[in-house]
Design a protein around this motif. Structure first.
Motif, PDB file in Angstrom:
ATOM      1  N   GLU A   1      -7.160  -4.161  -5.762  1.00  0.00           N
ATOM      2  CA  GLU A   1      -7.528  -4.583  -4.412  1.00  0.00           C
ATOM      3  C   GLU A   1      -8.191  -3.492  -3.586  1.00  0.00           C
ATOM      4  O   GLU A   1      -7.979  -3.382  -2.405  1.00  0.00           O
TER       5      GLU A   1
ATOM      6  N   GLU B   1      -3.053 -11.427  -5.592  1.00  0.00           N
ATOM      7  CA  GLU B   1      -1.817 -12.194  -5.763  1.00  0.00           C
ATOM      8  C   GLU B   1      -1.903 -13.591  -5.169  1.00  0.00           C
ATOM      9  O   GLU B   1      -1.065 -13.968  -4.360  1.00  0.00           O
TER      10      GLU B   1
ATOM     11  N   HIS C   1       2.435  -5.401 -10.642  1.00  0.00           N
ATOM     12  CA  HIS C   1       2.176  -5.307  -9.194  1.00  0.00           C
ATOM     13  C   HIS C   1       1.911  -6.702  -8.618  1.00  0.00           C
ATOM     14  O   HIS C   1       2.525  -7.099  -7.627  1.00  0.00           O
ATOM     15  N   GLU C   2       1.010  -7.449  -9.269  1.00  0.00           N
ATOM     16  CA  GLU C   2       0.645  -8.767  -8.728  1.00  0.00           C
ATOM     17  C   GLU C   2       1.828  -9.731  -8.816  1.00  0.00           C
ATOM     18  O   GLU C   2       2.041 -10.545  -7.916  1.00  0.00           O
TER      19      GLU C   2
ATOM     20  N   HIS D   1       4.236  -9.288  -6.027  1.00  0.00           N
ATOM     21  CA  HIS D   1       3.743  -9.877  -4.780  1.00  0.00           C
ATOM     22  C   HIS D   1       4.235 -11.317  -4.583  1.00  0.00           C
ATOM     23  O   HIS D   1       4.228 -11.810  -3.453  1.00  0.00           O
TER      24      HIS D   1
ATOM     25  N   GLU E   1       1.940  -4.344   0.272  1.00  0.00           N
ATOM     26  CA  GLU E   1       1.402  -3.445  -0.756  1.00  0.00           C
ATOM     27  C   GLU E   1       2.354  -2.318  -1.148  1.00  0.00           C
ATOM     28  O   GLU E   1       2.411  -1.937  -2.315  1.00  0.00           O
TER      29      GLU E   1
ATOM     30  N   ALA F   1       4.878  -3.958  -3.507  1.00  0.00           N
ATOM     31  CA  ALA F   1       4.329  -4.290  -4.828  1.00  0.00           C
ATOM     32  C   ALA F   1       4.085  -3.024  -5.641  1.00  0.00           C
ATOM     33  O   ALA F   1       4.308  -2.990  -6.851  1.00  0.00           O
TER      34      ALA F   1
ATOM     35  N   TYR G   1      -0.608   1.847  -0.032  1.00  0.00           N
ATOM     36  CA  TYR G   1       0.054   1.504  -1.293  1.00  0.00           C
ATOM     37  C   TYR G   1       1.045   2.598  -1.719  1.00  0.00           C
ATOM     38  O   TYR G   1       2.213   2.321  -1.977  1.00  0.00           O
TER      39      TYR G   1
HETATM   40 ZN    ZN Z   1      -1.217  -5.623  -4.013  1.00  0.00          ZN
END
Ligand code: ZN
Length: 669
Positions: free
Chosen positions: A34, A305, A326-327, A330, A349, A352, A406
């Motif tokens: 992202e 996500e 990670h996704e 989410h 973020e 995740a 992040y």
């Molecule tokens: Zn993310």
């Protein structure tokens, strides 16, 4: 203020667990999720209504980026006498708007579809509107993306990608995260019959008519516009199944191109394991939706996500458990609980990104987890060195800043866990509070204040200082730790001075409790104590001679630290200082002046002078009979003759009798 924490000195039983913390080289991630968009937040009108439901009927010819569409939007007025209202709409053409059989008048000022109702709505009244619109072939790629086989090398492809606020490019909507549709959404997609189309929720049915197929999808959970999506191409599909509970199976459905089918089997081999891990009762709790899925697209460059149907770049099929985990995380943090406004984006973020590290710890072990955190820290430090801004409410064009949102976001989760004493592998209070936050705000939106309030409830004390220092303000602690040990039979006394120089925009003091691991002549001792000021002087009594000191041995604080053993141990009695010490200059490097402190254990002759790298003495700062105690000198960067000395490396040398101590300083003009 002196603080001596005898009671907190705890011999470590498992010394091995805190040794060997220097991480090996970590393979730098070449692709981050992202990072594909910068953002300018729109100036939105007053939100006078609540969106309850969207139904979209999309007709995609798949020979161009054209689309014809019908939208049914259900909304409830939140004001008295709502007679006109606006939906965000961009690069789309509205053909007509109807309320039942009645055509409504509308206008399309730039970025908006403004509709006038035939009769106004009272506060709390609801209505359904039908909007007929289309997208012209040749419209630029934004929000709605079209690529021909000639341009992406795989197949004709249409897909949406909208975070934060580009949903308006594929359907008229309220394009902010804070208003979820209470009744979910229904998206029906008609494509030529050699194509497949996927979106949020469950595929109810597929119908066929004269060379086309319609895919009827329904999602029964509240959803924000940016989490709605679609993708259509010449896909094939296959599934995993995750058993959530006896008799309750969640389908995990993949949409990929046939040429990638073999690759996809290995790319997705750990997806069920990820869902099993995150769903554990001691981690995040049950998976919150009716289905999960992933659809590959290209070109894109990351992952997104979308609720129950994550979009990933085709290149992720080469294998990226960190991105895929990670996704998936989410789905809990971002989708089940969504940031109320974009200034709260770290609640999506940071969570995740921390989840990636947690999953990697589960899969690869604790050392891998520490390596991952170390990578996050360095990425954040590098970004912060270029531009410093707070994690909460960042500048709009930094909403998806990898380092600050992040990586620091992940670290703030990690540090909250530490502050709440949830540091063992059997997850405790922090994860309990996190699950309570999930349960409380399930299918709703949340702000940082919600998150703080729920943690405070579990922790039993205020965390205002924590969120203020780490999220509202910028930066991180930069510690200078000076220490020495002196014999005090039958024990040893350890003196530790901690100074923070955190730079502009950062709090002058991060009130984080800190930990030291003293290596004592064969027996290691862990000390944990609070920080309340800077500089802070601390003394500890231990049972053996200290050889060395490890600051933050468990790797729980996002920081830079320089550890200096400043003194040589001298046995003494009474109230006199107990060691000879020369402290590093503050600041160092320095521009104009720097302070140099030293400590004498007894009265006597002492000299302090500055030397250049060739060993030539350039400045005598002090020489003569000196009283025992602490002394502070200022060096103005000049020679004995008053010359402004050039930039470079210099050395201070303290001589006391036969003993001497040397420290390095760097002058920058
Ligand atoms: Zn993310």
């Amino acid at each position: 203020m002196n603080r001596i924490f005898f009671a907190l000195i705890i011999a470590l039983v498992f010394v091995g667990s805190v040794h060997g913390l220097e991480p090996p080289n970590f393979e730098q991630k070449s692709l981050r999720p992202e990072q594909w968009q910068t953002l300018t937040l729109p100036a939105d009108s007053i939100h006078s209504y609540d969106v309850r439901f969207y139904r979209l009927d999309l007709n995609l010819p798949m020979t161009s980026g054209a689309m014809t569409a019908h939208e049914l939007v259900s909304l409830t007025s939140r004001v008295a006498n709502l007679d006109t209202f606006s939906l965000n709409m961009n690069s789309l053409v509205c053909d007509s708007v109807k309320r039942g059989p009645t055509s409504l008048s509308f206008t399309t000022p730039t970025g908006w579809l403004t509709i006038t109702l035939n009769s106004p709505l009272s506060n709390g009244d609801s209505t359904d509107l039908d909007i007929f619109y289309h997208r012209n072939s040749g419209t630029g790629n934004r929000g709605f993306y079209w690529f021909s086989r000639g341009s992406n090398g795989v197949a004709n492809l249409a897909y949406s990608m909208t975070e934060p606020s580009d949903s308006r490019y594929w359907f008229p909507c309220w394009d902010q995260p804070g208003d979820k549709t209470e009744r979910g959404c229904q998206i029906n997609i008609t494509v030529p019959d050699t194509f497949l189309a996927c979106t949020n929720g469950l595929l109810d049915s597929v119908t066929t008519a004269s060379g086309t197929k319609t895919f009827w999808w329904t999602h029964h959970y509240p959803i924000s516009a940016y989490l709605m999506n679609f993708a259509a191409s010449r896909y094939c599909t296959w599934s995993h199944h995750f058993v959530r509970a006896p008799g309750d199976t969640v389908e995990i459905k993949y949409y990929i191109w046939p040429v990638d089918s073999t690759l996809s089997v290995s790319a997705f081999q750990n997806v069920v394991d990820m869902m099993t891990f995150f769903s554990r009762p001691d981690i995040y709790g049950p998976y919150p939706f009716e289905k999960y899925g992933m659809v590959a697209v290209t070109p894109f460059g990351g992952g997104m996500e979308h609720q129950t149907m994550t979009t990933i770049d085709r290149s992720w099929l080469g294998g990226t458990d960190w991105g895929i985990s990670h996704e998936m995380a989410h789905m809990w943090w971002g989708d089940m609980v969504t940031c109320y406004t974009w200034p709260n984006i770290w609640l999506n973020e940071g969570f995740a990104t921390y989840s990636e590290a947690l999953y990697m710890e589960h899969q690869q072990g604790h050392a891998y987890f520490i390596n991952e955190l170390n990578t996050y820290a360095n990425d954040y430090f590098n970004e912060d060195a270029g531009q410093r801004f707070p994690m909460y409410n960042p500048p709009p064009n930094q909403l998806f800043a990898w380092g600050t949102i992040y990586c620091k976001g992940a670290w703030v989760q990690h540090m909250l866990r530490y502050v709440e004493h949830d540091t063992s592998s059997t997850h405790g209070l922090f994860f309990q509070a996190l699950r309570a936050y999930g349960d409380t705000l399930k299918y709703h939106t949340a702000s940082m204040a919600d998150y703080q309030r729920i943690h405070e409830h579990f922790f039993g004390d205020t965390l205002n200082w924590f969120f203020n220092e780490w999220a509202v303000q910028a930066g991180y602690p930069q510690y200078q730790v000076n220490w020495y040990g002196v014999s005090q039979p039958p024990n040893w006394r350890i003196v530790v001075d901690i100074t923070q120089s955190n730079g502009s925009g950062a709090p002058p003091v991060f009130h984080m409790p800190v930990e030291f691991l003293f290596h004592l002549n064969g027996k290691d001792t862990l000390v944990h104590y609070p920080i309340s000021t800077s500089p802070q002087h601390n003394e500890f009594v231990v049972s053996a001679q200290p050889d060395s000191l490890v600051f933050d041995p468990g790797f729980w604080i996002l920081k830079k630290a320089t550890i200096t053993k400043v003194g040589v141990g001298v046995a003494e009695k009474g109230d006199q200082p107990l060691a000879l010490a020369l402290y590093p200059g503050t600041p160092n490097p320095f521009h104009q002046t720097t302070g140099i402190g030293f400590l004498l254990p007894r009265n006597g002759w002492a000299s302090l002078a500055v030397y250049d790298v060739s060993g030539k003495r350039v400045r005598r700062l002090w020489e003569g009979d000196t009283k025992a105690g602490r002394h502070q000198m200022i060096w103005d960067g000049r020679s004995d003759l008053g010359q402004d000395l050039p930039s470079g490396v210099y050395f201070y040398r303290l001589e006391v009798g036969a003993q001497n101590l040397i420290r390095k300083a760097v002058k920058i003009r």
